[in-house]
Each structure stands twice: as C-alpha cells, then as structure tokens.
Design a protein around this motif. Sequence first.
Motif, mmCIF file in Angstrom:
data_model
loop_
_atom_site.group_PDB
_atom_site.id
_atom_site.type_symbol
_atom_site.label_atom_id
_atom_site.label_comp_id
_atom_site.label_asym_id
_atom_site.label_seq_id
_atom_site.Cartn_x
_atom_site.Cartn_y
_atom_site.Cartn_z
ATOM 1 N N THR A 217 27.861 11.919 -6.149
ATOM 2 C CA THR A 217 28.643 10.688 -6.099
ATOM 3 C C THR A 217 28.408 9.818 -4.862
ATOM 4 N N SER A 218 27.861 10.348 -3.796
ATOM 5 C CA SER A 218 27.742 9.608 -2.544
ATOM 6 C C SER A 218 26.777 8.429 -2.671
ATOM 7 N N THR A 219 27.122 7.316 -2.025
ATOM 8 C CA THR A 219 26.209 6.170 -2.007
ATOM 9 C C THR A 219 24.989 6.438 -1.127
ATOM 10 N N ALA A 220 25.048 7.508 -0.337
ATOM 11 C CA ALA A 220 23.894 7.925 0.476
ATOM 12 C C ALA A 220 23.181 9.100 -0.182
ATOM 13 N N THR A 221 23.224 9.155 -1.497
ATOM 14 C CA THR A 221 22.696 10.306 -2.227
ATOM 15 C C THR A 221 21.192 10.494 -2.071
ATOM 16 N N PHE A 222 20.428 9.386 -1.940
ATOM 17 C CA PHE A 222 18.975 9.525 -1.911
ATOM 18 C C PHE A 222 18.483 9.825 -0.500
ATOM 19 N N ALA A 223 17.724 10.903 -0.413
ATOM 20 C CA ALA A 223 17.179 11.359 0.862
ATOM 21 C C ALA A 223 15.808 11.961 0.619
ATOM 22 N N SER A 224 15.044 12.080 1.679
ATOM 23 C CA SER A 224 13.731 12.720 1.614
ATOM 24 C C SER A 224 13.753 13.899 2.580
ATOM 25 N N PRO A 225 14.182 15.080 2.109
ATOM 26 C CA PRO A 225 14.417 16.215 3.012
ATOM 27 C C PRO A 225 13.197 16.623 3.832
ATOM 28 N N PRO B 158 13.278 9.013 5.571
ATOM 29 C CA PRO B 158 12.845 7.750 4.959
ATOM 30 C C PRO B 158 11.600 7.194 5.622
ATOM 31 N N LEU B 159 10.860 6.397 4.847
ATOM 32 C CA LEU B 159 9.688 5.712 5.389
ATOM 33 C C LEU B 159 10.091 4.549 6.270
ATOM 34 N N GLY B 160 11.247 3.982 5.987
ATOM 35 C CA GLY B 160 11.662 2.811 6.728
ATOM 36 C C GLY B 160 13.096 2.441 6.435
ATOM 37 N N HIS B 161 13.534 1.321 7.027
ATOM 38 C CA HIS B 161 14.904 0.852 6.903
ATOM 39 C C HIS B 161 14.904 -0.660 6.755
ATOM 40 N N VAL B 162 15.981 -1.173 6.180
ATOM 41 C CA VAL B 162 16.210 -2.610 6.160
ATOM 42 C C VAL B 162 17.311 -2.888 7.169
ATOM 43 N N VAL B 163 16.959 -3.584 8.247
ATOM 44 C CA VAL B 163 17.876 -3.817 9.358
ATOM 45 C C VAL B 163 18.021 -5.315 9.584
ATOM 46 N N GLU B 164 19.244 -5.825 9.446
ATOM 47 C CA GLU B 164 19.505 -7.249 9.617
ATOM 48 C C GLU B 164 18.570 -8.095 8.754
ATOM 49 N N GLY B 165 18.300 -7.596 7.557
ATOM 50 C CA GLY B 165 17.445 -8.319 6.629
ATOM 51 C C GLY B 165 15.964 -8.141 6.846
ATOM 52 N N ARG B 166 15.595 -7.377 7.863
ATOM 53 C CA ARG B 166 14.173 -7.170 8.165
ATOM 54 C C ARG B 166 13.740 -5.779 7.706
ATOM 55 N N VAL B 167 12.607 -5.714 7.056
ATOM 56 C CA VAL B 167 12.071 -4.433 6.596
ATOM 57 C C VAL B 167 11.275 -3.809 7.724
ATOM 58 N N GLY C 11 0.787 -1.230 0.000
ATOM 59 C CA GLY C 11 0.000 0.000 0.000
ATOM 60 C C GLY C 11 0.811 1.268 0.000
ATOM 61 N N ALA C 12 2.142 1.162 -0.118
ATOM 62 C CA ALA C 12 3.003 2.354 -0.059
ATOM 63 C C ALA C 12 3.306 2.925 -1.439
ATOM 64 N N GLY C 13 2.822 2.271 -2.492
ATOM 65 C CA GLY C 13 3.039 2.793 -3.833
ATOM 66 C C GLY C 13 4.424 2.483 -4.347
ATOM 67 N N ALA C 14 4.960 3.380 -5.157
ATOM 68 C CA ALA C 14 6.313 3.214 -5.680
ATOM 69 C C ALA C 14 7.310 3.679 -4.620
ATOM 70 N N LEU C 15 8.351 2.881 -4.443
ATOM 71 C CA LEU C 15 9.344 3.152 -3.405
ATOM 72 C C LEU C 15 10.740 3.153 -4.011
ATOM 73 N N GLU D 299 17.733 2.137 3.045
ATOM 74 C CA GLU D 299 16.636 3.034 3.413
ATOM 75 C C GLU D 299 15.511 2.895 2.395
ATOM 76 N N VAL D 300 14.285 3.070 2.883
ATOM 77 C CA VAL D 300 13.095 2.992 2.035
ATOM 78 C C VAL D 300 12.486 4.386 1.940
ATOM 79 N N HIS D 301 12.407 4.916 0.725
ATOM 80 C CA HIS D 301 11.901 6.273 0.527
ATOM 81 C C HIS D 301 10.640 6.268 -0.333
ATOM 82 N N ALA D 302 9.714 7.141 -0.004
ATOM 83 C CA ALA D 302 8.528 7.328 -0.833
ATOM 84 C C ALA D 302 8.921 8.069 -2.106
ATOM 85 N N ALA D 303 8.395 7.601 -3.240
ATOM 86 C CA ALA D 303 8.687 8.270 -4.509
ATOM 87 C C ALA D 303 8.278 9.741 -4.461
#
Length: 343
Positions: free
Chosen positions: A179-187, A191-200, A156-160, A166-170
């Motif tokens: 160039t940073s690997t942390a380039t995507f952010a939601s100012p 983020p809507l969520g995170h992937v931690v130890e394989g768990r969403v 139900g979160a749409g496109a992510l 990190e999980v970001h809303a489109a």
Amino acid sequence: MGAPGGSPPGEVRARERALGVVLLALGGTISVPGGARGARLSGAEITAAVPGLAELGVPLDVRDVHAVPSGSLTFAQVLDVVAVAARAVADGTDGVVVTQGTDTLEETAFLADLVWPHEKPLVLTGAMRQPATAGADGPANVLAAVRVALAREARGAGALVVFNDEVHAARWVRKTHSTSTATFASPNTGPLGHVVEGRVRMLLAPPRHEPLSAVCDRERLAAARVALHVVTLDDDGAQLQGLERTHRGLVVAGFGVGHVPDVLAPRLGALTEHMPVVLTSRTGSGSVLRHTYGAPGSETDLRRRGLIDGAFLDPYKARVLLRLLVAAGAGRKEIAEAFALRG
C-alpha cells in the motif's frame, strides 16, 4: 544561474527542443475514480488533473490503450504497447510515458526493457492511491514521468519506472509494499536518479545490452508457458509432477542463495531433460551462488543437475526473460548465455 521565471534549467532546455511526449494510458489505480463499479478515467482526464503539466510547455499526445487492471495484462498486450511506443519514437516524439496499474509494473517494465531498442526513454508510472483519495500520488508521478521522458540525462537508460520522484531501472525495480506510495525500490542498487525541484538528476547509468527480438507471433508466445515454483519448507515438489507435459520452461525460486530440499533436487534435475530450468532466490535481492555449498540441494548440486544460474534476477523477472527466450526458439545454450549476460 536559474532559468527566467524560476523554471529549472533542464525544464527550459526541454521546452526549447521538445517535439512532444506521447502518453499511453492503460488501467490501474491511477485511472480508478472510486464510486461507480467499473468506471475508469481516460488518459485525458488523468493528465488534466496534473498540476504544472501544462506549464512544461510541451505537446502531450494522450492515447488510451488496453484499459484493464495490470493483473490482467498479457505478454502480447505489453508488447503491443511497446510497439506503439516505438512507432511514436520513430515519428519523432521526445519520449513515451505509460501509465498502468502497479500490480505487475515491475514485470511489464522489464519485459519492455528487454525489447526496447531506442535511446529515448520509455517511462512507466502509476499510482498507489485512487485519484479521489487524500494524498493521491498519481498526478505527481505523471508529472515526474513526463519530466524524465524529456530529460537528456535519461537517454540510453532503457525502460524506467518513475515513482515517488525516484527513477528506477526496469532491470532492478521491485514492488516492495502492498500500500505504501514509496513501494517501488531497487534493493540491489538503489534508484538511478531523482526528480528534485523539477530537475531530473541521474546518478547512475544502467548497463545496456542488445535488445531481444519481440515475438510477434501470438501462437508462439501463448505456447511458451513458463512456470514459477517457489520452494517452501518440506517441499517435495509433488506439484511439479507432469509439468513437462504442460510447460516449456521453469523458474525455481530457491531458499537464500539458491538451495532446495534434497528430496526436490532429483525432480528438478529430471525436468532439465525436458525444458530449461532457471535457479533464482526467493529473497528478492542478492544473487544465487554458484559453487560455495556442495550438499544435495545446494546451488552446486543443482547446477550439476543442469539448472541455469539466474544470478541477480529475481524469480518474476527471470520468468519474463525465460518466456521471451523460449517463445523466440532459443536453445539451452542460448538461454544460459542470455542469463549469464542479463542475470
């Protein structure tokens, strides 16, 4: 209590119920092996290099589509990808992952989100470092994206956009660094969520609206040309001369809360007689205002001249929404209502 063998509980649930994930591979850095000019990794080669992917125990249907850098993608191609993803969901897949270049990822994700009608997620990802470089981030991003595509928490979160665990809303995500690997952010939201130890772990739920109709007519889509004008110091808008003859819409990226030089305001007002003109902020976060300032060129003055309030939408996403609306034949009232709802 942990799952047998140490697997995260969410991963075990995913294995129990999974019908599979469809991965649609486009081009971009994640597919550039380095060396030979023009060489490109296939989707199968990309996924073969992802440690832990096979251990998820989930069928993965990998398909190659539109093998081009993201800077060369068109609206029509993106909508084609969304149509393929929608058919996969209709056929029973648990979720869809799209790999592409990062240059336009914030725009393609938002375009997909505007027309995505399904509860199951559409997850976009990519890489900032080529596969052969030290610290390549593509494999980790693909693994995280597949996990999110399988997660019930992401329904139900749409496109992510999934990047850097990190999980970001489109709707909110921005590419903030070249160039940073942390380039995507939601100012505006984080983020809507995170992937931690394989768990969403989803912490926020984005508001969802009725999807817009995807424009299938290529001619109508091509004809719906929407310009973007970034306002700069001492800008008199000379480059906007004759725009009404070549374009059907305009997004203005104004200063700060939505201001322009006073000499530019009449020109923008005149353009509203020919096309919808949407006011946004060039800052990249925050909303334009509506009635705080009243000088010539202020947000109050521009709204009085007929400009449409873009609210929190950044200029790039506002252009995506406006073009889709123009292509669908929406009138000014419908366009203003759409921006009031989605801005």
